[in-house]
Design an enzyme around this catalytic site. Sequence first.
Site, PDB file in Angstrom:
ATOM      1  CG  ASN A 170      -7.212  -1.955   6.121  1.00 45.63           C
ATOM      2  OD1 ASN A 170      -6.426  -2.316   6.997  1.00 45.63           O
ATOM      3  ND2 ASN A 170      -7.552  -2.731   5.106  1.00 45.63           N
ATOM      4  CG  HIS A 218      -8.858  -5.453  -0.973  1.00 46.54           C
ATOM      5  ND1 HIS A 218      -8.083  -4.315  -1.071  1.00 46.54           N
ATOM      6  CD2 HIS A 218      -9.411  -5.418   0.278  1.00 46.54           C
ATOM      7  CE1 HIS A 218      -8.179  -3.619   0.056  1.00 46.54           C
ATOM      8  NE2 HIS A 218      -8.970  -4.260   0.885  1.00 46.54           N
TER       9      HIS A 218
END
Length: 463
Positions: free
Chosen positions: A318, A349
């Site tokens: 990521n 998140h």
Amino acid sequence: QINFVACQLFALLAAFWFRIYLSPSHASSAVRHAFATLFGIYFAVFCFGWYSIHLFVLVMMNYGIMNMASIPNIHRYSFVVAMGYLTLCHISRIYIFHYGILTTDFSGPLMIITQKITTLACQLHDGIGRQAEELTAEQNRLAVKSRPSLLEYLSYLLNFMSIIAGPCSNYKDYIAFIEGRHVHMKLLEVNWKQKGYDRLPDPSPTAAVMYKLCITLVSLILFLTLTKNFPMAYIIDNEFLDKTPFLSRLGYLYVVTQAAKPKYYFAWTLADAVNNAAGYGFSGVDERGTFRWDLLSNLNIWNIETATSFKMYIENWNIQTAAWLKRVCYDRAPRYPTALTFILSALWHGIYPGYYFTFLTGILITLAGRAMRNNCRHYFLSSVPLKIAYDVVTWVVTQLAVCYTVAPFVMLAVEPTIKFYKSVYFHMHILSILVLLLLPIRPQAHSVRRAQNQTMLNSVKSK
């Protein structure tokens, strides 16, 4: 999921059309901005229906902040509003839908938009509200010197290439792409006359797109064949725990973690291919003279699978989110940059407890890994066999540490996470704490660099 794949495949076709028929030589920047924005809005509505209103509300709220807030505070207000709205949406998923993942789950695009909003706000603050002497070289390069127009702002946040799955890119890079300067700027960094060219080459992304589509296809096949057959929940099955020795459980943990990766490889590589197909993502020329299209790449699979340190692993996983965390948090944190960065990552998140177990554990393992590397690695560089042995051992430890850390991320809830950590005796937590207690910790480069920058700034001001 079907809507997601359909939109991304349609976006891929639209991206090829965009590059060929709406290239900067055929269409003005305004037309390119408008097309990218309108198609992005259409994809959002198609995928998420009325839930897409959340995306548009957040975008317009922060456009108001960007135009009304004072420059010294613009990054703070934008950050609080964007992260606050994102967190409220995350909370609704738990307390309203009880851990359910909606087919109309709009949180992914909202997370990407949050990254872009805060990135632009910080870079605008750097460009207008700070002196050049206060900025790092990267902050100087990416600083935005004027507020964008509404069309530029909407195009950056809602363009069809990144509205569904990202990735986040820097505002100046995106504007340079729309205006047709993106590739040209990178090519000017090379002396082409020495290479025998009488003019600048015209790099095509087609080969890079085809290569990434092959990776996407392989990832999809692995997802369909492996992920369903190796569920993470099995590692806390009572029968499995009773009958399986500790080392075998660690081996199976590695297998199920590997099986969970292909869906990320699929989504991120396809998103990268969409941007490349539109002509966006050129990063320059490597030492072999090969054109590189990895400016927006979100992962380096080879470096992930061969990582010999926790740091190396997370730097190649990521990638664009890691870059965002560095630019908006790590580089700006007055203290404890590592801890604050992991906490922000957890908050971004969502609010599932498993995320916080993962990222708080990540802080501990990152600090322990740094201490081990700083204190021990140089002893193994004197000969090739020692270096190979060191790399093999650190690869095994890194892969197991990652599996240990990310298991709660997949499990989400408290009870299975605690059961899992009990089943493996909290071994990574204990080992990390022992390393931090026994080995000396050197000052972080971040702290040294910040002190040097402050000393230089004070010197400039005194003059």
